[in-house]
Scaffold this motif. Structure first.
Motif, mmCIF file in Angstrom:
data_model
loop_
_atom_site.group_PDB
_atom_site.id
_atom_site.type_symbol
_atom_site.label_atom_id
_atom_site.label_comp_id
_atom_site.label_asym_id
_atom_site.label_seq_id
_atom_site.Cartn_x
_atom_site.Cartn_y
_atom_site.Cartn_z
ATOM 1 N N ALA A 1 0.860 -1.189 0.000
ATOM 2 C CA ALA A 1 0.000 0.000 0.000
ATOM 3 C C ALA A 1 0.892 1.234 0.000
ATOM 4 O O ALA A 1 1.757 1.384 0.862
ATOM 5 C CB ALA A 1 -0.907 0.001 1.228
ATOM 6 N N TRP A 2 0.706 2.077 -0.993
ATOM 7 C CA TRP A 2 1.471 3.307 -1.118
ATOM 8 C C TRP A 2 0.562 4.506 -0.900
ATOM 9 O O TRP A 2 -0.634 4.455 -1.206
ATOM 10 C CB TRP A 2 2.114 3.413 -2.499
ATOM 11 N N SER A 3 1.144 5.594 -0.416
ATOM 12 C CA SER A 3 0.393 6.836 -0.270
ATOM 13 C C SER A 3 0.163 7.450 -1.653
ATOM 14 O O SER A 3 0.785 7.052 -2.641
ATOM 15 C CB SER A 3 1.158 7.817 0.618
ATOM 16 N N ARG A 4 -0.708 8.431 -1.696
ATOM 17 C CA ARG A 4 -1.001 9.112 -2.966
ATOM 18 C C ARG A 4 0.258 9.757 -3.537
ATOM 19 O O ARG A 4 0.515 9.681 -4.737
ATOM 20 C CB ARG A 4 -2.084 10.165 -2.729
ATOM 21 N N ALA A 5 1.070 10.390 -2.668
ATOM 22 C CA ALA A 5 2.308 11.036 -3.123
ATOM 23 C C ALA A 5 3.287 10.006 -3.678
ATOM 24 O O ALA A 5 3.940 10.242 -4.702
ATOM 25 C CB ALA A 5 2.960 11.804 -1.972
ATOM 26 N N GLU A 6 3.381 8.843 -3.037
ATOM 27 C CA GLU A 6 4.271 7.791 -3.517
ATOM 28 C C GLU A 6 3.780 7.241 -4.861
ATOM 29 O O GLU A 6 4.584 7.002 -5.757
ATOM 30 C CB GLU A 6 4.376 6.671 -2.476
ATOM 31 N N LEU A 7 2.468 7.049 -4.980
ATOM 32 C CA LEU A 7 1.929 6.563 -6.259
ATOM 33 C C LEU A 7 2.198 7.548 -7.393
ATOM 34 O O LEU A 7 2.567 7.149 -8.495
ATOM 35 C CB LEU A 7 0.423 6.313 -6.146
ATOM 36 N N THR A 8 2.028 8.825 -7.104
ATOM 37 C CA THR A 8 2.284 9.844 -8.121
ATOM 38 C C THR A 8 3.752 9.829 -8.527
ATOM 39 O O THR A 8 4.082 9.860 -9.717
ATOM 40 C CB THR A 8 1.900 11.243 -7.590
ATOM 41 N N ALA A 9 4.634 9.757 -7.535
ATOM 42 C CA ALA A 9 6.074 9.725 -7.824
ATOM 43 C C ALA A 9 6.446 8.468 -8.596
ATOM 44 O O ALA A 9 7.247 8.523 -9.540
ATOM 45 C CB ALA A 9 6.858 9.814 -6.523
ATOM 46 N N LEU A 10 5.872 7.329 -8.224
ATOM 47 C CA LEU A 10 6.163 6.077 -8.927
ATOM 48 C C LEU A 10 5.661 6.114 -10.359
ATOM 49 O O LEU A 10 6.327 5.637 -11.274
ATOM 50 C CB LEU A 10 5.536 4.892 -8.195
ATOM 51 N N ARG A 11 4.476 6.679 -10.547
ATOM 52 C CA ARG A 11 3.927 6.769 -11.896
ATOM 53 C C ARG A 11 4.855 7.567 -12.801
ATOM 54 O O ARG A 11 5.088 7.201 -13.953
ATOM 55 C CB ARG A 11 2.537 7.403 -11.841
ATOM 56 N N GLU A 12 5.408 8.656 -12.268
ATOM 57 C CA GLU A 12 6.351 9.455 -13.046
ATOM 58 C C GLU A 12 7.680 8.714 -13.228
ATOM 59 O O GLU A 12 8.287 8.776 -14.297
ATOM 60 C CB GLU A 12 6.580 10.794 -12.364
ATOM 61 N N ALA A 13 8.129 8.020 -12.193
ATOM 62 C CA ALA A 13 9.410 7.309 -12.261
ATOM 63 C C ALA A 13 9.365 6.145 -13.249
ATOM 64 O O ALA A 13 10.375 5.839 -13.886
ATOM 65 C CB ALA A 13 9.808 6.801 -10.874
ATOM 66 N N VAL A 14 8.219 5.511 -13.381
ATOM 67 C CA VAL A 14 8.091 4.389 -14.321
ATOM 68 C C VAL A 14 8.371 4.866 -15.741
ATOM 69 O O VAL A 14 8.957 4.138 -16.543
ATOM 70 C CB VAL A 14 6.698 3.730 -14.217
ATOM 71 N N GLU A 15 7.989 6.096 -16.040
ATOM 72 C CA GLU A 15 8.246 6.629 -17.376
ATOM 73 C C GLU A 15 9.742 6.822 -17.618
ATOM 74 O O GLU A 15 10.194 6.787 -18.749
ATOM 75 C CB GLU A 15 7.495 7.950 -17.577
ATOM 76 N N LEU A 16 10.521 7.016 -16.552
ATOM 77 C CA LEU A 16 11.970 7.202 -16.676
ATOM 78 C C LEU A 16 12.746 5.904 -16.498
ATOM 79 O O LEU A 16 13.941 5.854 -16.776
ATOM 80 C CB LEU A 16 12.460 8.208 -15.627
ATOM 81 N N THR A 17 12.067 4.872 -16.024
ATOM 82 C CA THR A 17 12.714 3.594 -15.746
ATOM 83 C C THR A 17 13.029 2.875 -17.048
ATOM 84 O O THR A 17 12.187 2.835 -17.953
ATOM 85 C CB THR A 17 11.788 2.723 -14.877
ATOM 86 N N PRO A 18 14.228 2.313 -17.149
ATOM 87 C CA PRO A 18 14.558 1.528 -18.353
ATOM 88 C C PRO A 18 13.557 0.387 -18.549
ATOM 89 O O PRO A 18 12.975 -0.111 -17.585
ATOM 90 C CB PRO A 18 15.953 0.974 -18.053
ATOM 91 N N ASN A 19 13.360 -0.002 -19.786
ATOM 92 C CA ASN A 19 12.410 -1.069 -20.088
ATOM 93 C C ASN A 19 12.777 -2.351 -19.358
ATOM 94 O O ASN A 19 13.944 -2.697 -19.206
ATOM 95 C CB ASN A 19 12.369 -1.343 -21.586
ATOM 96 N N PHE A 20 11.755 -3.038 -18.886
ATOM 97 C CA PHE A 20 11.919 -4.352 -18.277
ATOM 98 C C PHE A 20 10.636 -5.120 -18.541
ATOM 99 O O PHE A 20 9.589 -4.524 -18.824
ATOM 100 C CB PHE A 20 12.226 -4.259 -16.777
#
Length: 107
Positions: free
Chosen positions: A10-29
């Motif tokens: 379970a992630w907070s709203r701020a963590e989910l938002t940050a993760l959503r943005e980070a996934v776009e920068l994460t190398p493909n896997f």
């Protein structure tokens, strides 16, 4: 030892938002699209709860780049959830440290 199964977190709203943005920068896997869709679904549901397959969670944790504090905290929660799943699967119980008063009495 690796175990199969699901990783619940379970992630907070701020963590989910940050993760959503980070996934776009994460190398493909393998599973990146699935992770992105799960995070979007959790944002829409407004509950922050996500269930990953074990392998997908591990791949995501290895590839995730912590670019800010919320992303770093979310990554720590993910890694902790993976470790907790290992402990539960093996039936292991982590030892709790003795209170400080017991250490002083022994000395």
């Amino acid at each position: 030892m690796r175990h199969e199964g699901e990783i619940r977190i379970a992630w907070s709203r701020a963590e989910l938002t940050a993760l959503r943005e980070a996934v776009e920068l994460t190398p493909n896997f393998e599973g990146r699209i699935e992770v992105r869709d799960m995070l979007r679904g959790a944002m829409r549901a407004r509950n922050g709860k996500v269930v990953f397959e074990r392998e997908t969670a591990e791949r995501f944790a290895r590839r995730l780049v912590a670019i800010d504090l919320p992303t770093a905290l979310a990554k720590v929660k993910l890694l902790t959830a993976i470790q907790d799943a290992d402990r539960l699967a093996t039936g292991g119980v982590t030892p709790t440290p003795a209170p400080a008063s017991e250490h002083a009495a022994a000395a």
